[in-house]
Design a protein around this motif. Structure first.
Motif, mmCIF file in Angstrom:
data_model
loop_
_atom_site.group_PDB
_atom_site.id
_atom_site.type_symbol
_atom_site.label_atom_id
_atom_site.label_comp_id
_atom_site.label_asym_id
_atom_site.label_seq_id
_atom_site.Cartn_x
_atom_site.Cartn_y
_atom_site.Cartn_z
ATOM 1 N N GLU A 152 0.822 -1.207 0.000
ATOM 2 C CA GLU A 152 0.000 0.000 0.000
ATOM 3 C C GLU A 152 0.857 1.258 0.000
ATOM 4 N N ALA A 153 1.913 1.271 0.806
ATOM 5 C CA ALA A 153 2.789 2.438 0.865
ATOM 6 C C ALA A 153 3.529 2.628 -0.453
ATOM 7 N N GLU A 154 4.002 1.530 -1.040
ATOM 8 C CA GLU A 154 4.688 1.624 -2.329
ATOM 9 C C GLU A 154 3.745 2.109 -3.413
ATOM 10 N N LEU A 155 2.527 1.588 -3.412
ATOM 11 C CA LEU A 155 1.536 1.989 -4.402
ATOM 12 C C LEU A 155 1.186 3.466 -4.234
ATOM 13 N N ALA A 156 1.015 3.898 -2.990
ATOM 14 C CA ALA A 156 0.710 5.300 -2.722
ATOM 15 C C ALA A 156 1.841 6.210 -3.188
ATOM 16 N N GLY A 157 3.080 5.783 -2.974
ATOM 17 C CA GLY A 157 4.222 6.584 -3.426
ATOM 18 C C GLY A 157 4.237 6.737 -4.935
ATOM 19 N N ALA A 158 4.002 5.642 -5.634
ATOM 20 C CA ALA A 158 3.978 5.700 -7.101
ATOM 21 C C ALA A 158 2.804 6.552 -7.583
ATOM 22 N N ALA A 159 1.638 6.400 -6.955
ATOM 23 C CA ALA A 159 0.458 7.180 -7.346
ATOM 24 C C ALA A 159 0.681 8.668 -7.080
ATOM 25 N N HIS A 160 1.301 8.987 -5.963
ATOM 26 C CA HIS A 160 1.591 10.384 -5.627
ATOM 27 C C HIS A 160 2.506 10.999 -6.681
ATOM 28 N N ARG A 161 3.549 10.283 -7.028
ATOM 29 C CA ARG A 161 4.504 10.792 -8.030
ATOM 30 C C ARG A 161 3.822 11.021 -9.371
ATOM 31 N N VAL A 162 3.052 10.042 -9.832
ATOM 32 C CA VAL A 162 2.398 10.152 -11.139
ATOM 33 C C VAL A 162 1.360 11.270 -11.124
ATOM 34 N N ALA A 163 0.578 11.370 -10.054
ATOM 35 C CA ALA A 163 -0.434 12.424 -9.954
ATOM 36 C C ALA A 163 0.216 13.803 -9.995
ATOM 37 N N ALA A 164 1.343 13.961 -9.313
ATOM 38 C CA ALA A 164 2.048 15.246 -9.304
ATOM 39 C C ALA A 164 2.640 15.542 -10.678
ATOM 40 N N GLU A 165 3.275 14.557 -11.291
ATOM 41 C CA GLU A 165 3.884 14.759 -12.615
ATOM 42 C C GLU A 165 2.858 15.137 -13.668
ATOM 43 N N ARG A 166 1.671 14.571 -13.556
ATOM 44 C CA ARG A 166 0.642 14.814 -14.571
ATOM 45 C C ARG A 166 -0.314 15.942 -14.191
ATOM 46 N N GLY A 167 -0.113 16.516 -13.028
ATOM 47 C CA GLY A 167 -0.957 17.627 -12.606
ATOM 48 C C GLY A 167 -2.416 17.244 -12.422
ATOM 49 N N LEU A 168 -2.659 16.041 -11.893
ATOM 50 C CA LEU A 168 -4.035 15.599 -11.714
ATOM 51 C C LEU A 168 -4.728 16.445 -10.658
ATOM 52 N N ASP A 169 -5.969 16.834 -10.968
ATOM 53 C CA ASP A 169 -6.767 17.565 -9.993
ATOM 54 C C ASP A 169 -7.393 16.577 -9.015
ATOM 55 N N GLY A 170 -8.234 17.069 -8.127
ATOM 56 C CA GLY A 170 -8.848 16.213 -7.110
ATOM 57 C C GLY A 170 -9.613 15.047 -7.691
ATOM 58 N N SER A 171 -10.398 15.287 -8.748
ATOM 59 C CA SER A 171 -11.156 14.178 -9.338
ATOM 60 C C SER A 171 -10.232 13.201 -10.052
#
Length: 192
Positions: A152-171
């Motif tokens: 879960e922590a590894e997945l969250a780290g990868a998701a955080h990085r990708v969301a930040a790189e792609r500028g994902l909004d809340g939705s």
């Protein structure tokens, strides 16, 4: 109920990762990174699909198309020697995540007509992208292998990085969390 619980858990893990700086966030797993990146690629088609359906009057729900995607995922899992049940759960999450974006866009366009798409995009092109991404997603999931403690922590780290790189909004972040809901839960189950 299990899918909802996993989605909520993933959303909470992703929210915690979002609140943490990139420097101190959860570790990024090289095995999980491609799964998250391809999930984000798949979500990138949602706006186009939402616009195409808006113009055609098609509903967000597309049971026949969803069945085709799930069948493709199951075939891919079998060819790769993966767990078809795990692949199906994962792809159901991918489909639901895409619909989260589509429903959100449709709701926004109903509320704000000035934001509606002016022209109808090509739905066939977006679906071709999805057809290309389905076996790639199942392959990335198989390549990642069984989850280790701390998934879960590894997945969250990868998701955080990708969301930040792609500028994902809340939705977009919520949809990404939904798309990844089964990843760690599926690894907890033995392959059949």
């Amino acid at each position: 109920m299990r899918v909802l619980a996993a989605a909520v858990a993933s959303a909470l893990v992703l929210a915690c990762a979002t609140a943490t700086s990139a420097r101190t966030g959860p570790p990024v797993s090289p095995a999980l990174a491609p799964v998250v990146e391809l999930s984000a690629d798949r979500l990138a088609t949602a706006e186009l699909i939402a616009a195409a359906k808006w113009h055609s009057g098609e509903p967000v729900e597309a049971p026949e198309r969803e069945a085709q995607v799930l069948a493709q995922a199951e075939r891919s899992a079998r060819l790769l020697g993966g767990d078809p049940a795990f692949a199906l759960a994962f792809m159901r999450d991918q489909i639901e995540a895409n619909k989260v974006i589509q429903r959100g866009r449709h709701a926004d366009w109903y509320a704000h007509p000035e934001r509606r798409p002016r022209r109808a995009p090509d739905l066939a092109g977006a679906r071709a992208d999805l057809d290309r991404l389905t076996p790639a997603l199942v392959g990335a999931l198989a390549d990642a292998g069984p989850g280790a403690p701390g998934c879960e922590a590894e997945l969250a780290g990868a998701a955080h990085r990708v969301a930040a790189e792609r500028g994902l909004d809340g939705s977009g972040r919520t949809a990404l969390a939904v798309s990844l809901a089964s990843v760690c839960a599926g690894w907890a189950q033995p392959a059949t």
